[in-house]
Design an enzyme around this catalytic site. Structure first.
Site, PDB file in Angstrom:
ATOM      1  N   HIS A 105      67.773 -52.382-102.368  1.00  0.00           N
ATOM      2  CA  HIS A 105      69.010 -51.637-102.135  1.00  0.00           C
ATOM      3  C   HIS A 105      70.122 -52.643-101.866  1.00  0.00           C
ATOM      4  O   HIS A 105      69.877 -53.687-101.256  1.00  0.00           O
ATOM      5  CB  HIS A 105      68.864 -50.679-100.940  1.00  0.00           C
ATOM      6  CG  HIS A 105      69.978 -49.690-100.822  1.00  0.00           C
ATOM      7  ND1 HIS A 105      71.144 -49.955-100.150  1.00  0.00           N
ATOM      8  CD2 HIS A 105      70.105 -48.433-101.319  1.00  0.00           C
ATOM      9  CE1 HIS A 105      71.943 -48.897-100.230  1.00  0.00           C
ATOM     10  NE2 HIS A 105      71.337 -47.965-100.935  1.00  0.00           N
ATOM     11  N   ASP A 162      65.411 -43.430-104.349  1.00  0.00           N
ATOM     12  CA  ASP A 162      65.197 -43.002-105.738  1.00  0.00           C
ATOM     13  C   ASP A 162      63.731 -43.056-106.150  1.00  0.00           C
ATOM     14  O   ASP A 162      63.303 -42.311-107.029  1.00  0.00           O
ATOM     15  CB  ASP A 162      66.046 -43.852-106.684  1.00  0.00           C
ATOM     16  CG  ASP A 162      67.520 -43.695-106.366  1.00  0.00           C
ATOM     17  OD1 ASP A 162      68.010 -42.576-106.484  1.00  0.00           O
ATOM     18  OD2 ASP A 162      68.154 -44.682-105.967  1.00  0.00           O
TER      19      ASP A 162
HETATM   20  C1  COA Z   1      69.384 -51.956-105.930  1.00  0.00           C
HETATM   21  C2  COA Z   1      69.634 -53.358-106.479  1.00  0.00           C
HETATM   22  C3  COA Z   1      70.636 -53.257-107.646  1.00  0.00           C
HETATM   23  C4  COA Z   1      70.212 -54.190-105.343  1.00  0.00           C
HETATM   24  O1  COA Z   1      70.548 -55.409-105.847  1.00  0.00           O
HETATM   25  P1  COA Z   1      70.985 -56.632-104.934  1.00  0.00           P
HETATM   26  O2  COA Z   1      71.313 -56.244-103.544  1.00  0.00           O
HETATM   27  O3  COA Z   1      72.025 -57.328-105.716  1.00  0.00           O
HETATM   28  O4  COA Z   1      69.652 -57.447-104.817  1.00  0.00           O
HETATM   29  P2  COA Z   1      69.532 -58.961-105.196  1.00  0.00           P
HETATM   30  O5  COA Z   1      69.788 -59.080-106.666  1.00  0.00           O
HETATM   31  O6  COA Z   1      70.392 -59.741-104.278  1.00  0.00           O
HETATM   32  O7  COA Z   1      67.991 -59.206-104.945  1.00  0.00           O
HETATM   33  C5  COA Z   1      67.463 -60.189-104.071  1.00  0.00           C
HETATM   34  C6  COA Z   1      66.201 -60.759-104.682  1.00  0.00           C
HETATM   35  O8  COA Z   1      65.244 -59.696-104.914  1.00  0.00           O
HETATM   36  C7  COA Z   1      64.966 -59.577-106.308  1.00  0.00           C
HETATM   37  N1  COA Z   1      64.938 -58.133-106.618  1.00  0.00           N
HETATM   38  C8  COA Z   1      65.844 -57.181-106.227  1.00  0.00           C
HETATM   39  N2  COA Z   1      65.458 -55.966-106.636  1.00  0.00           N
HETATM   40  C9  COA Z   1      64.284 -56.151-107.293  1.00  0.00           C
HETATM   41  C10 COA Z   1      63.405 -55.262-107.938  1.00  0.00           C
HETATM   42  N3  COA Z   1      63.675 -53.946-107.972  1.00  0.00           N
HETATM   43  N4  COA Z   1      62.280 -55.755-108.531  1.00  0.00           N
HETATM   44  C11 COA Z   1      62.038 -57.093-108.488  1.00  0.00           C
HETATM   45  N5  COA Z   1      62.836 -57.984-107.878  1.00  0.00           N
HETATM   46  C12 COA Z   1      63.948 -57.530-107.293  1.00  0.00           C
HETATM   47  C13 COA Z   1      66.113 -60.286-107.025  1.00  0.00           C
HETATM   48  O9  COA Z   1      65.688 -60.743-108.291  1.00  0.00           O
HETATM   49  C14 COA Z   1      66.405 -61.399-106.055  1.00  0.00           C
HETATM   50  O10 COA Z   1      65.402 -62.398-106.176  1.00  0.00           O
HETATM   51  P3  COA Z   1      65.748 -63.965-105.917  1.00  0.00           P
HETATM   52  O11 COA Z   1      66.201 -64.047-104.477  1.00  0.00           O
HETATM   53  O12 COA Z   1      64.471 -64.677-106.189  1.00  0.00           O
HETATM   54  O13 COA Z   1      66.855 -64.290-106.883  1.00  0.00           O
HETATM   55  C15 COA Z   1      68.311 -54.015-106.974  1.00  0.00           C
HETATM   56  O14 COA Z   1      67.398 -54.112-105.888  1.00  0.00           O
HETATM   57  C16 COA Z   1      67.668 -53.237-108.132  1.00  0.00           C
HETATM   58  O15 COA Z   1      68.023 -53.493-109.289  1.00  0.00           O
HETATM   59  N6  COA Z   1      66.714 -52.316-107.819  1.00  0.00           N
HETATM   60  C17 COA Z   1      66.092 -51.501-108.856  1.00  0.00           C
HETATM   61  C18 COA Z   1      66.995 -50.333-109.236  1.00  0.00           C
HETATM   62  C19 COA Z   1      67.050 -49.290-108.147  1.00  0.00           C
HETATM   63  O16 COA Z   1      66.036 -48.862-107.615  1.00  0.00           O
HETATM   64  N7  COA Z   1      68.290 -48.858-107.848  1.00  0.00           N
HETATM   65  C20 COA Z   1      68.535 -47.798-106.870  1.00  0.00           C
HETATM   66  C21 COA Z   1      69.129 -48.337-105.615  1.00  0.00           C
HETATM   67  S1  COA Z   1      69.238 -47.089-104.368  1.00  0.00           S
END
Ligand code: COA
Length: 216
Positions: A105, A162
């Site tokens: 998230h 979700d």
């Molecule tokens: C929600 C989301 C966009 C948040 O993104 P964010 O805060 O920018 O998270 P970050 O990109 O900073 O992630 C931190 C680390 O976790 C990893 N990561 C984040 N979400 C991940 C996931 N769903 N699966 C695998 N790895 C994930 C990133 O690659 C990053 O790794 P690193 O530190 O080795 O580079 C992201 O977690 C995501 O794409 N989740 C899946 C989609 C989803 O469920 N969305 C609904 C949100 S309520």
């Protein structure tokens, strides 16, 4: 929803509670992407219907409200409990852009309190409706691994709201393509309230982030 095409069908109390809870938990949630879009469009003086439809477009993306649809599409793609570990490895691979849908998230770096409530309802539904399907088994295995695997634990990637709404809406026999509309029914209460709040604030101005040009 369940009256057609087979006439009367008994709806269990837990099913009613599950849908009601989804609507309540989705009513409003700070300045997420779609709410910010609604306020931005409102700031131009556009009609509220236009502001709301812009919010729906933003909500539909898979990093936002569209995630629950992607969760189920991904579980179907994984296809079998035996394939789960291979997909977890892909999610952990920095050279693979595969991400586990329904995990992580932008703001919550712990268990989203809304997700905790929905996890409870998901477990109740699973028991009361005897949902012993491969899809449920895949979801359960992913949840188990992700909650104990160091990659997910160290990055605070918990199952999000979700992940559970995808499973609950599937259990309620709602098709994937209707997941965003269900989210919208709940969130419209918040969007309209944000729109009214914006309009009542006499100091509100048109949204205009500044741009810092760094090119040639
Ligand atoms: C929600 C989301 C966009 C948040 O993104 P964010 O805060 O920018 O998270 P970050 O990109 O900073 O992630 C931190 C680390 O976790 C990893 N990561 C984040 N979400 C991940 C996931 N769903 N699966 C695998 N790895 C994930 C990133 O690659 C990053 O790794 P690193 O530190 O080795 O580079 C992201 O977690 C995501 O794409 N989740 C899946 C989609 C989803 O469920 N969305 C609904 C949100 S309520």
């Amino acid at each position: 929803m369940h009256l057609c095409p087979n006439g009367h069908e008994e709806i269990k109390d837990v099913e009613v509670r599950a849908l009601d809870t989804i609507f309540t938990l989705h009513a409003d949630h700070e300045q997420n992407a779609s709410t910010t879009v609604v306020r931005g469009v409102a700031s131009t003086g556009a009609h509220p219907y236009v502001a709301i439809s812009s919010g729906i477009s933003a909500l539909w993306g898979r990093a936002h409200g569209g995630a629950n649809e992607s969760v189920i599409a991904q579980l179907e793609y994984i296809g079998s409990v035996d394939n789960v570990e291979a997909f977890i490895e892909r999610a952990k691979d920095p050279d693979d852009d595969f991400r586990l849908m329904g995990f992580g998230h932008r703001v919550y770096k712990n268990f989203d309190p809304r997700a905790k409530i929905l996890k409870g309802l998901q477990d109740e539904l699973r028991e009361e409706l005897n949902l012993d399907t491969e899809l449920m088994a895949i979801a359960r295995k992913i949840e188990e691994i992700a909650l104990s695997d160091d990659y997910f634990v160290s990055r605070n990637l918990y199952p999000n709201i979700d992940f559970y709404t995808g499973i609950i809406l599937t259990a309620l026999q709602i098709p994937k393509s209707m997941f965003t509309p269900i989210f919208v029914i709940g969130r419209t209460v918040g969007w309209i309230t944000q729109w009214i709040e914006f309009k009542k604030d006499k100091s509100s101005k048109i949204a205009r982030p500044r741009q810092l040009y760094l090119g040639d």
